[in-house]
Design an enzyme around this catalytic site. Structure first.
Site, PDB file in Angstrom:
ATOM      1  N   HIS A 147       0.861  -1.186   0.000  1.00  0.00           N
ATOM      2  CA  HIS A 147       0.000   0.000   0.000  1.00  0.00           C
ATOM      3  C   HIS A 147       0.902   1.242   0.000  1.00  0.00           C
ATOM      4  O   HIS A 147       2.020   1.191   0.506  1.00  0.00           O
ATOM      5  CB  HIS A 147      -0.890  -0.045   1.248  1.00  0.00           C
ATOM      6  CG  HIS A 147      -1.868   1.074   1.300  1.00  0.00           C
ATOM      7  ND1 HIS A 147      -1.533   2.319   1.772  1.00  0.00           N
ATOM      8  CD2 HIS A 147      -3.166   1.136   0.921  1.00  0.00           C
ATOM      9  CE1 HIS A 147      -2.601   3.097   1.671  1.00  0.00           C
ATOM     10  NE2 HIS A 147      -3.598   2.413   1.162  1.00  0.00           N
ATOM     11  N   ASP A 183     -11.376   1.382  -0.810  1.00  0.00           N
ATOM     12  CA  ASP A 183     -10.502   2.262  -0.032  1.00  0.00           C
ATOM     13  C   ASP A 183     -11.302   3.028   1.020  1.00  0.00           C
ATOM     14  O   ASP A 183     -11.024   4.189   1.309  1.00  0.00           O
ATOM     15  CB  ASP A 183      -9.684   3.225  -0.913  1.00  0.00           C
ATOM     16  CG  ASP A 183      -8.412   3.704  -0.215  1.00  0.00           C
ATOM     17  OD1 ASP A 183      -8.033   3.096   0.806  1.00  0.00           O
ATOM     18  OD2 ASP A 183      -7.815   4.687  -0.685  1.00  0.00           O
TER      19      ASP A 183
HETATM   20  C1  1DF Z   1      -5.494   8.627   1.377  1.00  0.00           C
HETATM   21  C2  1DF Z   1      -5.645   7.744   0.307  1.00  0.00           C
HETATM   22  C3  1DF Z   1      -5.061   8.151   2.603  1.00  0.00           C
HETATM   23  C4  1DF Z   1      -5.348   6.424   0.462  1.00  0.00           C
HETATM   24  C5  1DF Z   1      -4.790   6.802   2.754  1.00  0.00           C
HETATM   25  O1  1DF Z   1      -4.293   6.269   3.884  1.00  0.00           O
HETATM   26  C6  1DF Z   1      -5.004   5.928   1.700  1.00  0.00           C
HETATM   27  C7  1DF Z   1      -5.797  10.045   1.196  1.00  0.00           C
HETATM   28  C8  1DF Z   1      -3.610   7.113   4.792  1.00  0.00           C
HETATM   29  O2  1DF Z   1      -6.491  10.398   0.222  1.00  0.00           O
HETATM   30  O3  1DF Z   1      -5.361  10.849   2.028  1.00  0.00           O
HETATM   31  O4  1DF Z   1      -4.898   4.614   1.938  1.00  0.00           O
HETATM   32  N1  1DF Z   1      -5.401   5.583  -0.677  1.00  0.00           N
HETATM   33  O5  1DF Z   1      -5.121   4.404  -0.631  1.00  0.00           O
HETATM   34  O6  1DF Z   1      -5.663   6.124  -1.772  1.00  0.00           O
HETATM   35 MN    MN Z   2      -5.680   2.980   0.684  1.00  0.00          MN
END
Ligand code: 1DF
Ligand code: MN
Length: 358
Positions: free
Chosen positions: A187, A310
């Site tokens: 991730h 997500d």
């Molecule tokens: C965000 C996006 C934050 C994802 C995430 O974890 C995350 C974000 C802190 O938009 O701030 O897992 N993502 O996977 O796109």
């Molecule tokens: Mn994510």
């Protein structure tokens, strides 16, 4: 029996990149937020874990939504007919803590994950977290997570202290994951120190751009280093429609050969795209583009793409609508929505789970 009711029955929906946290990890991240770290992860860590008490902004309420497992989350799943979320400790996981704290909190998070899965059979599965800062202890925790806690795979938030998995110091836990036949989901977190500077402006630190550059770079390093000649059965999952890696297949294959011929890249047995197709699977998390899905299925095959929301960073309804209306056959939709996730993460098929009394 194929009666009218059954034929209208919704396809099982398993969402594969769904974030959670526990109060102890959130508290430790609040400590990180108040530390002098210069990591670009600090932008997000401060916003979520050190938000002012009455901050009702989307990021201000995020900590509560991450820690909630059995209230609003289950309601959201019910409202959107999401049968199962595969939960993973949210980024940056335990990777900004010292090795001992990280090892302890990883085990605690895994215990809590196993408990909530047990309380809601069929609604949750879980990817175990581990502390790459201490590779040998990480390998032990991996064994416990799969064999004792019955979790479904692993989560890793890209680099650790700006180092990547092609570094042989991390290989003890790659060996463990391969032997356990358990997939590691890589991730995103914010870019490593050497990559970070251009991502500090314009909100590029996280999901808009930096996350994808960080994880795609990680995946390509693993491939061209020859790591998969050491671990031919290791399975890696990456989200966000494969972080764009397969868009570059032709150029990667062509230029890797030149780099090998010049002596600047190690000799490896397969082409980069062959490793990607053999050792990687991808998810659709946060990318609701039918064109990108179509390209991904053509480039990787229908067995290598899984659906994700997500949650809680992305809303569930549009992610469901995207997959309900994707221009694929119903047999392909079954694979995207649940069949591939059942295979990769060792989740019993719905009928088998029911027969076993879950
Ligand atoms: C965000 C996006 C934050 C994802 C995430 O974890 C995350 C974000 C802190 O938009 O701030 O897992 N993502 O996977 O796109
Ligand atoms: Mn994510």
């Amino acid at each position: 029996m194929a009666n009218a009711k059954n034929s209208k029955k919704k396809m099982r929906r398993i969402a594969t990149e769904e974030a959670f946290s526990i109060p102890e990890v959130a508290a430790a991240l609040r400590g990180v937020a108040r530390s002098p770290s210069h990591s670009p992860d600090m932008i997000l860590v401060k916003r979520i874990y050190d938000a002012p008490p009455n901050d009702k902004s989307p990021m201000g309420v995020m900590k509560d939504r991450l820690i909630d497992l059995e209230d609003e989350r289950l309601r959201d799943m019910d409202e959107n007919s999401v049968d199962m979320q595969i939960l993973s400790l949210t980024a940056p996981g335990v990777q900004m803590f010292d090795a001992d704290t990280a090892t302890e909190l990883a085990a605690l998070a895994n215990d809590r994950l196993a408990e909530v899965i047990k309380r809601h059979p069929g609604r949750f599965a879980g990817l175990a977290t581990f502390a790459p800062q201490s590779p040998k202890r990480a390998a032990k925790e991996m064994d416990r997570a799969i064999n004792k806690l019955k979790l479904n795979g692993f989560i890793l938030n890209s680099h650790t202290n700006s180092e990547y998995l092609d570094d042989p110091k991390y290989w003890p836990f790659l060996e463990a994951a391969e032997a356990l036949d358990a997939c590691i989901y890589i991730h995103p977190r914010a870019a490593s120190d050497g990559l970070a500077a251009p991502f500090r402006d314009y909100g590029l630190d996280s999901a808009q751009w930096g996350y994808g550059v960080e994880v795609s770079t990680h995946a390509v390093r693993m491939i061209v280093s020859g790591l998969f000649d050491h671990f031919p059965k290791l399975k890696i999952c990456i989200g966000h429609m494969g972080e764009g890696v397969h868009f570059w297949f032709w150029r990667l294959d062509y230029m890797n050969k030149h780099a090998q011929d010049r002596g600047s890249a190690p000799k490896i047995k397969l082409t980069p795209s062959e490793y990607f197709k053999r050792n990687f699977v991808i998810t659709t998390s946060g990318v609701e583009s039918p064109m990108a899905l179509d390209y991904s299925i053509k480039a990787l095959g229908i067995d290598n793409v899984m659906w994700a929301i997500d949650y809680p960073y992305q809303p569930s309804a549009p992610a469901v609508k995207f997959m309900d209306t994707a221009p694929v056959s119903e047999a392909e939709r079954e694979k995207l929505y649940h069949g591939n996730a059942e295979r990769i993460f060792h989740i019993p098929a719905a009928a088998a789970a029911k027969a076993a009394g879950h």
